[in-house]
Every structure is written in C-alpha cells, then in structure tokens.
Scaffold this active site. Structure first.
Site, PDB file in Angstrom:
ATOM      1  CG  ASP A  72      -1.850   1.169   1.282  1.00 13.72           C
ATOM      2  OD1 ASP A  72      -2.247   1.665   0.206  1.00 13.72           O
ATOM      3  OD2 ASP A  72      -2.194   1.609   2.394  1.00 13.72           O
ATOM      4  CD  GLU A 125      -5.082   0.967  -2.947  1.00 13.18           C
ATOM      5  OE1 GLU A 125      -6.075   0.310  -2.619  1.00 13.18           O
ATOM      6  OE2 GLU A 125      -4.615   1.894  -2.264  1.00 13.18           O
ATOM      7  CG  ASP A 130      -0.884   2.808   6.361  1.00 11.89           C
ATOM      8  OD1 ASP A 130      -1.195   3.577   5.439  1.00 11.89           O
ATOM      9  OD2 ASP A 130      -0.899   3.134   7.564  1.00 11.89           O
TER      10      ASP A 130
END
Length: 168
Positions: free
Chosen positions: A7, A67, A140
């Site tokens: 992330d 991502e 996260d």
C-alpha cells in the site's frame, strides 16, 4: 506462491507478505515502512527503497501487488505518493520480481465481493481469509495484505498453470 502486497505512501507504506498454496493463505510478515516528517523528500524515498528491499530479502516473494493511485483533490499529495510508489516498484524490479497493479475497486471486489465495500468490511474479510486473531494494524498493513489477497485471487490460477507447464 509468495506474494508481497504494498500500500504505497511516502510517510507510511504498508506491506504484507503471504504464501498462497492450495487455496490457503499463510501470513509471512506484515507492517509498515515509515519515514520521518521534516526529512528531505529524497531521503524519505531512499528509506522506502531500502526498507522494502530488506523486506523482499527477508520474505523472498515471487511477485509484488501494489495499489494503483487513486487521484484525490490534493495534487501535491498524489504527486508525492506517486513518486514513493515508483521507488517501491523499483525496489521490486531490482530484485527481479514481477509487479502487478490493482485498483481499490478490484481489491474490494476480490476480498469482499462488493466494489463499494467499506474499509472495515475489507479489514474483517482480510482477517478471516488470513485466519488472524485480530484485524492487522496499522491500517496500511491491513490494506497491503488485502492487495496481496487480491493478487492471489486474480493471478493464482494463471500462476499455477505457469508453474505446472513452465509457460504462461
């Protein structure tokens, strides 16, 4: 197959490594790479690169799922996060890993089955799929694990075929 989910962020980058074998997950490690506010940005990028490189060396993932950046209203933030994301991808590339990208919608669909799922729903399904006692912290790291799950669900059949035949 060992997957590293990431992330991206420049202050905090979440990571989560999972092994996906026989439709079962095993968590190898998860956490965050953090940088200090007030430090020159180029040094923060170096910290992210070195931190993720160390995690790759420790967990030995075959691929990385990251991502895609979702543009928000703050141009400076999206540019800085994009630079951090590039450095994290470079760390994987330098280690010879394949890198795959997923949108937040793809992650939600893969983990929860619903593209408009709330963050708490994604976190709870991540916990259940990984057979964890609690929701991974910080957020996260939980997000990174969800990205790894998404890649396992998306690429798992193809990777099994590749591993069995030597071709894709």
């Amino acid at each position: 197959m060992i997957i590293l989910g990431v992330d991206p962020g420049y202050a905090i980058a979440g990571y989560g490594a999972v092994e996906y074998k026989n439709n079962r997950f095993r968590v190898l490690c998860y956490g965050t790479v953090t940088t200090k506010a007030g430090v020159p940005f180029n040094e923060r990028l170096e910290t992210l690169y070195d931190g993720l490189s160390d995690i790759i060396d420790r967990c030995k993932p075959e691929s990385m799922a990251v991502e895609k950046i979702f543009y928000n209203s703050n141009e400076k933030t999206v540019i800085d996060v994009s630079q951090a994301r590039g450095v994290l991808i470079l760390a994987a590339q330098k280690k010879g890993m394949s890198v795959f990208e997923y949108t937040p919608l793809q992650v939600k669909l893969s983990v929860v089955g619903y593209g408009r799922a709330e963050k708490n729903q994604v976190q709870e399904m991540t916990r259940l799929l990984l057979n964890l006692d609690g929701i991974p912290k910080p957020d996260d790291a939980a997000d990174a694990l969800a990205i790894a799950i998404c890649h396992a669900h998306s690429a798992g059949p193809l990777m099994r075929f590749k591993n069995a035949t030597g071709e894709l």
